[in-house]
Each structure stands twice: as C-alpha cells, then as structure tokens.
Design a protein around this motif. Sequence first.
Motif, mmCIF file in Angstrom:
data_model
loop_
_atom_site.group_PDB
_atom_site.id
_atom_site.type_symbol
_atom_site.label_atom_id
_atom_site.label_comp_id
_atom_site.label_asym_id
_atom_site.label_seq_id
_atom_site.Cartn_x
_atom_site.Cartn_y
_atom_site.Cartn_z
ATOM 1 N N VAL A 157 0.838 -1.206 0.000
ATOM 2 C CA VAL A 157 0.000 0.000 0.000
ATOM 3 C C VAL A 157 0.870 1.252 0.000
ATOM 4 O O VAL A 157 0.581 2.236 -0.702
ATOM 5 C CB VAL A 157 -0.962 -0.021 1.208
ATOM 6 N N LEU A 158 1.938 1.239 0.777
ATOM 7 C CA LEU A 158 2.841 2.388 0.795
ATOM 8 C C LEU A 158 3.522 2.576 -0.557
ATOM 9 O O LEU A 158 3.725 3.711 -1.011
ATOM 10 C CB LEU A 158 3.876 2.224 1.904
ATOM 11 N N ASP A 159 3.864 1.468 -1.210
ATOM 12 C CA ASP A 159 4.434 1.570 -2.556
ATOM 13 C C ASP A 159 3.436 2.226 -3.508
ATOM 14 O O ASP A 159 3.795 3.110 -4.301
ATOM 15 C CB ASP A 159 4.795 0.175 -3.094
ATOM 16 N N ALA A 160 2.184 1.780 -3.448
ATOM 17 C CA ALA A 160 1.157 2.330 -4.330
ATOM 18 C C ALA A 160 0.925 3.803 -4.032
ATOM 19 O O ALA A 160 0.752 4.620 -4.951
ATOM 20 C CB ALA A 160 -0.145 1.539 -4.182
ATOM 21 N N ARG A 161 0.944 4.168 -2.754
ATOM 22 C CA ARG A 161 0.758 5.578 -2.408
ATOM 23 C C ARG A 161 1.923 6.417 -2.907
ATOM 24 O O ARG A 161 1.731 7.555 -3.369
ATOM 25 C CB ARG A 161 0.581 5.745 -0.893
ATOM 26 N N ASP A 162 3.129 5.872 -2.820
ATOM 27 C CA ASP A 162 4.289 6.587 -3.366
ATOM 28 C C ASP A 162 4.116 6.829 -4.862
ATOM 29 O O ASP A 162 4.446 7.916 -5.373
ATOM 30 C CB ASP A 162 5.567 5.788 -3.129
ATOM 31 N N ASP A 163 3.608 5.825 -5.591
ATOM 32 C CA ASP A 163 3.378 5.989 -7.027
ATOM 33 C C ASP A 163 2.380 7.114 -7.294
ATOM 34 O O ASP A 163 2.563 7.939 -8.193
ATOM 35 C CB ASP A 163 2.846 4.683 -7.632
ATOM 36 N N VAL A 164 1.314 7.128 -6.515
ATOM 37 C CA VAL A 164 0.286 8.169 -6.679
ATOM 38 C C VAL A 164 0.876 9.543 -6.400
ATOM 39 O O VAL A 164 0.650 10.508 -7.152
ATOM 40 C CB VAL A 164 -0.914 7.876 -5.746
ATOM 41 N N GLU A 165 1.629 9.668 -5.328
ATOM 42 C CA GLU A 165 2.198 10.971 -4.980
ATOM 43 C C GLU A 165 3.205 11.437 -6.022
ATOM 44 O O GLU A 165 3.282 12.642 -6.328
ATOM 45 C CB GLU A 165 2.834 10.905 -3.594
ATOM 46 N N HIS A 166 3.965 10.512 -6.570
ATOM 47 C CA HIS A 166 4.924 10.877 -7.626
ATOM 48 C C HIS A 166 4.198 11.453 -8.828
ATOM 49 O O HIS A 166 4.627 12.473 -9.405
ATOM 50 C CB HIS A 166 5.740 9.649 -8.025
ATOM 51 N N VAL A 167 3.100 10.839 -9.219
ATOM 52 C CA VAL A 167 2.331 11.335 -10.356
ATOM 53 C C VAL A 167 1.698 12.682 -10.030
ATOM 54 O O VAL A 167 1.709 13.603 -10.851
ATOM 55 C CB VAL A 167 1.256 10.306 -10.766
#
Length: 399
Positions: free
Chosen positions: A167-177
């Motif tokens: 989940v933290l990985d996915a949130r990092d992806d979202v924040e990067h975008v």
Amino acid sequence: MSLLSPGAHRAAGLADDTALVAAMLAVEAAWPHALAAAGALDAADALALDRAVRGWPVDLDRLRAGTEAAGNPVAPLVGALRDAAPDDRLARLIHRGLTSQDVLDTALVLIARNTLNRVRDDLGATAHALAALAGRQRDTVMAGRTLTQYAVPVTFGLKAARWLSGVLDARDDVEHVLRALPVQCGGAAGTLALVAETGADPVAAAQAFADRLGLVRPGLPWHTTRTPVTRIGAALASVCAMTGVIASDVAVLSRPEIAEVREGAVPGRGGSSTMPHKRNPVLAVLVRGAAHQAPQLEAQLRLAAGLTVDERPDGAWHSEWPALRRLLELTATAASQTAELTAGMEVDAEAMTARARAASGLLLAERGTPGDPADYLGASGAFVDTVLARLRRAGADHD
C-alpha cells in the motif's frame, strides 16, 4: 452509475460528465489570465472572460448532441460559451490560441488530480488500519502457505505488514504522479503560433497557464507524447493490483474451512438471495473484480500512446477517454472499499494459532525437528517493525 458497477457511488462526481464540464470550464477560464500575464490580453478583458465562462449555465444535452459532430466535447462547449458571451469582441477572445486537445487533456489532468487525491487519502486510511493490525497481531502465529500448500510458520502481523508495504508503494506511485501533473498547452499543432502573433511570449503564457491551474509546465506540448496519461494509468493500476492482493487474501482466509479472517459485519451486506446462512466477503470480491479489470484499461492507454501520429492523433487519443475515465472511477471505488475492508477486518487469532500447531509437523518439515511453530519465525517480527517504521517516516515527511 450502473447497477453492474457495484460501489461506483463511491466515485460519484469525480470523473463523470458534470466533473468533466466543470474541469473544461476551469481551463477556459484560466487561459485569459495566462494571456494577460504574458501581455497578450488586457487584465480587464481577462476578468470579463473568466466571469463569462464561469457564468455559463451548463447545458449537458447541448454538449452531448454536439460532441459527435465535432469529435470531442470542447468544440461544442466553445461554441456555447461564445454564444453566451456579453459581446462579439469577447466572444472572439474565448479559447483564442488554444486547441481542443489543450482543453480536454488539461481537463482530464484536473479530474485525475482530484481522483488521485481521493485515492491517496484512502490509501493513507488503509495504511493506518493495516499498521494497527500488524501491531496487534505482530506475534500471532499462523500457517504460511506457498503455491496453496503449507510452507513454514509465519505471523498474521507479517502478512498485514506485507500488505502495508504494498500500500505504501502504491501511495508513493500516486504521490509521484501528483507532483508532476502537466498542463497541455500547444495550440493547433503544438507551436502556440497564434499566441506568438500577438507579440507575447508563448512560453510565458504556457507557464502562467500552468501556474493558474496549479499544474506543471512540461518542456513542450505532449499532444502525441502520451507519457503523462500512461503514468497516471500505471499509478492507478498499481493501486488496483495492491488492493487486489489484500482482497484476494481476505477472500481465501474467510473460506469457512479456514475461517481465520472475516470482513466486518455490516447490516444488509453479504447476504444471498437464496441461502440465509451466507455472509459473503463482498468488499473483497468487488476489489478483486477491480484488480481483474485495471490491467486491461491501463493496456488500452499504452496502446493509444503507441498509435499516435502527426502533430495531434486521430482515434488513438479518442480511445483514451473511456479507458481513463473507467480506470479513475474503478480505482477510486476499490481504494475506498479497501479502506473500509481493512478498518473493519475481524481476525480469529485463536483459529490461526490452533491450525498452525495442528499442522506443525508439516510447517516445521524444513527444520527437520518437531516443536512449537512459534519458535520458527525467523525475522518475522523485525520485518514487521521495518514496515511500521517506514509508515512513521512517511507520516513525518507529510507533517
């Protein structure tokens, strides 16, 4: 919202036609201010155009009727705005220097931003729910399973920590975008020639446009370089993949012959039309459904990206719209459902431990000697602590 998209009400207003029109109007209203900032338009005219655009009484029926004739919804919108302008001079200034793709691409970016912010918040809620589970169940022994069969002992805390890590990985992806969402600003063929004709600096106008909308100005227009769209799609698909992992584990562990985990009880949820004993893991089932659909939607965005031609694409661009909208709505729905699923999850720690002890002969076969499964957990606790520390660091970074 369709009856065949259960839970879609959770994404209501994020990417529907009303949201799209509101985003397009925001783009059209921002453009005159950008021109004024670059010296191509009088500030008073910019304000008058802003008011005229924002004051237009939205007529979705007119836009829908005109979209097929134009091939996109921007042309009928611009026509309606010009018809409603206070005078002919201002009417001619509406949209001047932009092209339809500038408006629609930027509007879709604004919609994506709203949706990704919602998804990020739900991922944050999920992360904290999983952290609580991992902490409470840090030492709860359960049977580890690989390729559907018993493996070695693990803990439910470790399983929750692995979910949390994803989940933290996915949130990092979202924040990067989110940090790099770009404005689209190129005019008819990506040169901003009409803006340059006014004597203004077109690059300055594009920068002011981005600033007004709170977006990033990329080095040049991306009419046929669809990286911004595929990056959004990849982040959304990543979210659906990780929420799918959680949902899949919950669905398996809630089988009656396992019964180690259950979804939280909600009146009226999970029942059957014919079997009164049923308590189906509905949220897990629906999130799994989203995980099945997301890769194909992301693939459509990548297919479109690879088939763009000329200075602005024919057909490939058009095929992005329904795929991106569906992926936005699907991900927002799945993220919301997962936040609720993890917050209400019921864990039967006694059943987990009892099963692990009953199967200790198999679970400890790797070690080669009998014993208590709790004595063969390796670095499970340390791994849990590592993920919890990562969440704390992420929280500190956000503060």
